[in-house]
Design an enzyme around this catalytic site. Structure first.
Site, PDB file in Angstrom:
ATOM      1  N   ASN A 208      -4.409   5.970  -1.029  1.00  0.00           N
ATOM      2  CA  ASN A 208      -3.825   6.349   0.258  1.00  0.00           C
ATOM      3  C   ASN A 208      -3.314   7.787   0.272  1.00  0.00           C
ATOM      4  O   ASN A 208      -3.259   8.416   1.320  1.00  0.00           O
ATOM      5  CB  ASN A 208      -2.724   5.371   0.662  1.00  0.00           C
ATOM      6  CG  ASN A 208      -3.327   4.120   1.280  1.00  0.00           C
ATOM      7  OD1 ASN A 208      -4.443   4.158   1.784  1.00  0.00           O
ATOM      8  ND2 ASN A 208      -2.625   3.013   1.221  1.00  0.00           N
TER       9      ASN A 208
ATOM     10  N   HIS B 292      -2.599  -3.150  -6.176  1.00  0.00           N
ATOM     11  CA  HIS B 292      -3.015  -2.814  -4.806  1.00  0.00           C
ATOM     12  C   HIS B 292      -4.515  -3.018  -4.631  1.00  0.00           C
ATOM     13  O   HIS B 292      -5.320  -2.307  -5.232  1.00  0.00           O
ATOM     14  CB  HIS B 292      -2.613  -1.358  -4.490  1.00  0.00           C
ATOM     15  CG  HIS B 292      -2.927  -0.965  -3.087  1.00  0.00           C
ATOM     16  ND1 HIS B 292      -3.286   0.306  -2.720  1.00  0.00           N
ATOM     17  CD2 HIS B 292      -2.932  -1.693  -1.943  1.00  0.00           C
ATOM     18  CE1 HIS B 292      -3.514   0.341  -1.421  1.00  0.00           C
ATOM     19  NE2 HIS B 292      -3.307  -0.852  -0.924  1.00  0.00           N
TER      20      HIS B 292
ATOM     21  N   GLU C  15      -5.652  -0.899  -7.769  1.00  0.00           N
ATOM     22  CA  GLU C  15      -4.753   0.100  -8.355  1.00  0.00           C
ATOM     23  C   GLU C  15      -3.639  -0.659  -9.078  1.00  0.00           C
ATOM     24  O   GLU C  15      -2.998  -1.530  -8.482  1.00  0.00           O
ATOM     25  CB  GLU C  15      -4.157   0.994  -7.265  1.00  0.00           C
ATOM     26  CG  GLU C  15      -5.177   1.901  -6.608  1.00  0.00           C
ATOM     27  CD  GLU C  15      -4.571   2.801  -5.533  1.00  0.00           C
ATOM     28  OE1 GLU C  15      -4.822   4.010  -5.576  1.00  0.00           O
ATOM     29  OE2 GLU C  15      -3.856   2.294  -4.645  1.00  0.00           O
TER      30      GLU C  15
ATOM     31  N   SER D  85       0.831  -1.203   0.000  1.00  0.00           N
ATOM     32  CA  SER D  85       0.000   0.000   0.000  1.00  0.00           C
ATOM     33  C   SER D  85       0.859   1.244   0.000  1.00  0.00           C
ATOM     34  O   SER D  85       0.368   2.329  -0.266  1.00  0.00           O
ATOM     35  CB  SER D  85      -0.926   0.005   1.206  1.00  0.00           C
ATOM     36  OG  SER D  85      -0.167  -0.114   2.383  1.00  0.00           O
TER      37      SER D  85
HETATM   38  N1  CAA Z   1     -16.913 -12.073   2.009  1.00  0.00           N
HETATM   39  C1  CAA Z   1     -18.190 -12.180   1.608  1.00  0.00           C
HETATM   40  N2  CAA Z   1     -19.185 -11.412   2.079  1.00  0.00           N
HETATM   41  C2  CAA Z   1     -18.865 -10.506   3.040  1.00  0.00           C
HETATM   42  C3  CAA Z   1     -17.539 -10.332   3.518  1.00  0.00           C
HETATM   43  C4  CAA Z   1     -16.532 -11.161   2.959  1.00  0.00           C
HETATM   44  N3  CAA Z   1     -15.247 -11.084   3.328  1.00  0.00           N
HETATM   45  N4  CAA Z   1     -17.538  -9.340   4.458  1.00  0.00           N
HETATM   46  C5  CAA Z   1     -18.803  -8.897   4.572  1.00  0.00           C
HETATM   47  N5  CAA Z   1     -19.612  -9.597   3.723  1.00  0.00           N
HETATM   48  C6  CAA Z   1     -21.037  -9.419   3.499  1.00  0.00           C
HETATM   49  C7  CAA Z   1     -21.808  -9.417   4.812  1.00  0.00           C
HETATM   50  O1  CAA Z   1     -22.154 -10.727   5.199  1.00  0.00           O
HETATM   51  C8  CAA Z   1     -23.040  -8.598   4.426  1.00  0.00           C
HETATM   52  O2  CAA Z   1     -23.957  -9.435   3.767  1.00  0.00           O
HETATM   53  P1  CAA Z   1     -25.542  -9.157   3.891  1.00  0.00           P
HETATM   54  O3  CAA Z   1     -25.777  -7.864   3.174  1.00  0.00           O
HETATM   55  O4  CAA Z   1     -26.158 -10.332   3.192  1.00  0.00           O
HETATM   56  O5  CAA Z   1     -25.823  -9.093   5.348  1.00  0.00           O
HETATM   57  C9  CAA Z   1     -22.512  -7.598   3.405  1.00  0.00           C
HETATM   58  O6  CAA Z   1     -21.249  -8.131   2.932  1.00  0.00           O
HETATM   59  C10 CAA Z   1     -22.281  -6.224   3.975  1.00  0.00           C
HETATM   60  O7  CAA Z   1     -21.477  -6.336   5.119  1.00  0.00           O
HETATM   61  P2  CAA Z   1     -21.863  -5.684   6.518  1.00  0.00           P
HETATM   62  O8  CAA Z   1     -23.339  -5.683   6.728  1.00  0.00           O
HETATM   63  O9  CAA Z   1     -21.010  -6.325   7.558  1.00  0.00           O
HETATM   64  O10 CAA Z   1     -21.366  -4.187   6.492  1.00  0.00           O
HETATM   65  P3  CAA Z   1     -21.446  -3.022   5.438  1.00  0.00           P
HETATM   66  O11 CAA Z   1     -22.746  -2.943   4.731  1.00  0.00           O
HETATM   67  O12 CAA Z   1     -20.952  -1.825   6.170  1.00  0.00           O
HETATM   68  O13 CAA Z   1     -20.349  -3.376   4.336  1.00  0.00           O
HETATM   69  C11 CAA Z   1     -18.044  -2.934   3.890  1.00  0.00           C
HETATM   70  C12 CAA Z   1     -19.058  -3.713   4.735  1.00  0.00           C
HETATM   71  C13 CAA Z   1     -18.147  -3.362   2.429  1.00  0.00           C
HETATM   72  C14 CAA Z   1     -16.680  -3.314   4.449  1.00  0.00           C
HETATM   73  C15 CAA Z   1     -18.348  -1.398   3.982  1.00  0.00           C
HETATM   74  O14 CAA Z   1     -18.504  -1.011   5.313  1.00  0.00           O
HETATM   75  C16 CAA Z   1     -17.252  -0.568   3.376  1.00  0.00           C
HETATM   76  O15 CAA Z   1     -17.165  -0.407   2.169  1.00  0.00           O
HETATM   77  N6  CAA Z   1     -16.362   0.000   4.248  1.00  0.00           N
HETATM   78  C17 CAA Z   1     -15.207   0.751   3.816  1.00  0.00           C
HETATM   79  C18 CAA Z   1     -14.074  -0.185   3.568  1.00  0.00           C
HETATM   80  C19 CAA Z   1     -12.872   0.498   3.025  1.00  0.00           C
HETATM   81  O16 CAA Z   1     -12.808   1.712   2.888  1.00  0.00           O
HETATM   82  N7  CAA Z   1     -11.873  -0.307   2.686  1.00  0.00           N
HETATM   83  C20 CAA Z   1     -10.623   0.178   2.183  1.00  0.00           C
HETATM   84  C21 CAA Z   1      -9.694   0.360   3.313  1.00  0.00           C
HETATM   85  S1  CAA Z   1      -8.163   1.001   2.763  1.00  0.00           S
HETATM   86  C22 CAA Z   1      -7.314  -0.361   2.238  1.00  0.00           C
HETATM   87  O17 CAA Z   1      -7.727  -1.461   2.322  1.00  0.00           O
HETATM   88  C23 CAA Z   1      -6.019  -0.149   1.592  1.00  0.00           C
HETATM   89  C24 CAA Z   1      -4.863   0.312   2.371  1.00  0.00           C
HETATM   90  O18 CAA Z   1      -3.827   0.397   1.770  1.00  0.00           O
HETATM   91  C25 CAA Z   1      -4.915   0.676   3.783  1.00  0.00           C
END
Ligand code: CAA
Length: 292
Positions: free
Chosen positions: A189, A139, A151, A118
């Protein structure tokens, strides 16, 4: 060169996610780890995620069919025939260079090497191999099975053919690839990290409480998670590490760690994975904001 067989280095949160989406897209996948127990943990997460997709009816085939395309190994030699290697091991340049140097003579010459880093410079990794023109960054975002973006990072040495193959590979995984160059933090990032750090500074300066700042960004801007929930989700140790690499590259305050982030990391409060960060996850269904 057609990509058929994907090698993934590391079966942690990111590596297991990358392996899973590769197998879901129909590729054969071999995942390398240092110990069998890390493979077991990663594959158990993959099976849970596949079961969730199957339950929702969004999986084109049976979970067992996807799982059958994946195998784990602790032997470097088992990656020899891979067409692309995607590295997702610990964010440490020395460890990554060591891994690439060990695999370079083993993996076939035409294979592409890609890092899921990242923030570490892809250029500094590629020089550990004799194939700099076949080296890119790929990424992914957490959780990999759900987040649509990848990315695709080009260095000054990446050949056009390799870059386009990596870009097309991103599409085949069902992701939306974006083109970016090897500048620390890439696109996401570079924009996300200063925002997260500003949220911590705003809290330190008394602008709002942790849940109020989270709610403000969720409900006022439509973000899926507020900044503190996201910080705990990404991991405070990971974010703290990224701030160092980014500050070192740009020497700008917006990338510097606020004191509170450092204190939480020093205390071992890394966020969700350690049970405590900006929130306390003693009851995971109802996290309570910390008082600092
Ligand atoms: N596999 C399959 N399904 C999954 C899963 C997985 N690993 N994780 C969650 N789900 C499913 C859940 O079971 C849920 O299903 P239902 O709708 O049937 O209940 C659905 O996905 C939605 O999950 P949640 O209800 O738990 O929560 P949510 O609606 O908030 O969605 C999320 C979760 C997609 C993570 C959302 O909160 C989100 O987009 N958050 C932001 C994440 C983000 O910004 N990530 C990037 C971080 S930065 C990075 O990674 C890079 C770096 O370099 C630091």
């Amino acid at each position: 060169m057609e990509i058929r067989h994907v090698g993934v280095l590391g079966c942690g949160l990111m590596g297991s996610g990358i392996a899973q989406v590769s197998a879901m897209a129909g590729f054969d996948v071999t995942v390398l780890e240092v110990e069998q127990r890390f493979l077991d943990k990663g594959f158990s997460g993959i099976e849970k995620s596949l079961a969730k997709f199957a339950e929702k009816g969004t999986l084109k085939e049976k979970p067992e069919a996807v799982r059958a395309r994946m195998k784990g190994t602790t032997r470097n030699q088992d990656l020899a025939g891979c067409d692309i290697i995607i590295e997702a091991i610990i964010e440490n340049l020395a460890d990554k260079r060591k891994m690439y140097a060990a695999l370079d003579p083993i993996v076939k010459k035409e294979a592409i090497f890609a890092s899921n880093t990242s923030s570490i410079s892809v250029t500094e990794m590629m020089t550990a191999t004799k194939r700099p023109e076949r080296f890119v960054g790929l990424h992914f975002f957490n959780p990999v099975p759900l987040m649509k973006l990848v990315e695709v990072v080009r260095t000054i040495a990446t050949s056009d053919e390799v870059y386009e193959s990596a870009y097309e590979f991103g599409k085949k995984l069902g992701k939306v690839p974006v083109r970016t160059s090897d500048k620390t933090g890439f696109i996401v990032n570079r924009l996300l990290v200063p925002y997260l750090l500003d949220a911590i500074r705003a809290y330190e300066e008394g602008v709002g409480s942790i849940p109020d700042i989270d709610n403000a960004m969720k409900l006022g801007c439509g973000y899926p998670m507020g900044p503190f929930t996201l910080l705990d989700f990404v991991g405070l140790d990971t974010t703290y590490y990224i701030t160092h690499v980014m500050y070192d590259e740009f020497k700008e305050r917006r990338f510097a760690s606020p004191p509170l982030l450092k204190r939480l990391v020093m205390a071992g409060w890394y966020g969700r994975k350690s049970g405590r960060g900006f929130y306390d996850y003693a009851d995971p269904g109802n996290p309570v904001p910390g008082k600092f």
